[in-house]
Design a protein around this motif. Structure first.
Motif, short mmCIF file in Angstrom:
data_model
loop_
_atom_site.label_atom_id
_atom_site.label_comp_id
_atom_site.label_asym_id
_atom_site.label_seq_id
_atom_site.Cartn_x
_atom_site.Cartn_y
_atom_site.Cartn_z
N LYS A 93 0.84 -1.19 0.00
CA LYS A 93 0.00 0.00 0.00
C LYS A 93 0.87 1.24 0.00
O LYS A 93 1.79 1.36 0.81
CB LYS A 93 -0.90 0.02 1.22
N ASP A 95 0.50 5.16 0.62
CA ASP A 95 -0.28 6.31 1.04
C ASP A 95 0.38 7.54 0.43
O ASP A 95 1.50 7.89 0.80
CB ASP A 95 -0.32 6.44 2.57
N TYR A 97 0.75 11.36 -0.05
CA TYR A 97 0.45 12.60 0.65
C TYR A 97 0.45 13.81 -0.28
O TYR A 97 -0.12 14.83 0.04
CB TYR A 97 1.45 12.82 1.79
N ILE A 114 5.21 9.71 -0.46
CA ILE A 114 4.45 8.55 0.00
C ILE A 114 5.01 7.95 1.28
O ILE A 114 6.17 8.14 1.62
CB ILE A 114 4.40 7.43 -1.07
#
Length: 155
Positions: A93, A95, A97, A114
């Motif tokens: 995964k 994420d 930003y 990320i």
């Protein structure tokens, strides 16, 4: 009075922290052109395909001459596909930003800020990266030419 003073200090510290965060040029807070958004969508899809180990879609996206630069080395398309397929690195995964894109002629440069949750050698790790992706437009389609992970030390 002490409470008000303390609240003002917290407010000031919060503002300083917020403005100290890494700012990406052309960041996701901006309105993108249709072409810029298309490239950002490809980048977003790429993270999902990597998490899903969808090597068929990645194989189409990656140019034959694509270069991948990781913390532990660099290699080409075949090794990256085999690494993902075999689970040596599982990009579980990302994420994101912040993301930016800069299109210069038929080249697009995407920066992603990320946190990456990955399984490497069977161990799960979370690491902050600034990822640079380079795409080249060929025959009307964007193809990835390079993907580079760099430590993101500001978070």
């Amino acid at each position: 009075m002490k409470t008000t003073f303390f609240a003002l200090i917290l407010l000031f510290a919060g503002v300083q922290f917020a403005t100290a965060q890494a700012k990406l040029p052309n960041s996701t807070a901006k309105t993108f052109t249709k072409e810029e958004q298309a490239v950002l969508d490809i980048s977003k899809n790429k993270w999902a395909w990597m998490a899903d180990k969808n090597v068929d879609s990645l194989n189409v996206l990656f140019k034959e001459s694509c270069v991948f630069v990781h913390m532990g080395g660099s290699w080409g398309k075949t090794q990256e596909i085999n690494t993902i397929k075999g689970g040596n690195i599982w990009y579980k995964k990302a994420d994101v930003y912040g993301a930016s894109v800069n299109i210069i002629g038929n080249t697009a440069i995407v920066l992603n800020d990320i946190d990456l949750l990955a399984a490497v050698g069977g161990n799960e790790v979370i690491h902050a990266f600034m990822v640079t992706e380079v795409y080249v437009k060929e025959n009307g389609a964007w193809k990835m030419g390079s993907l580079t992970f760099a430590n993101h030390a500001s978070r």
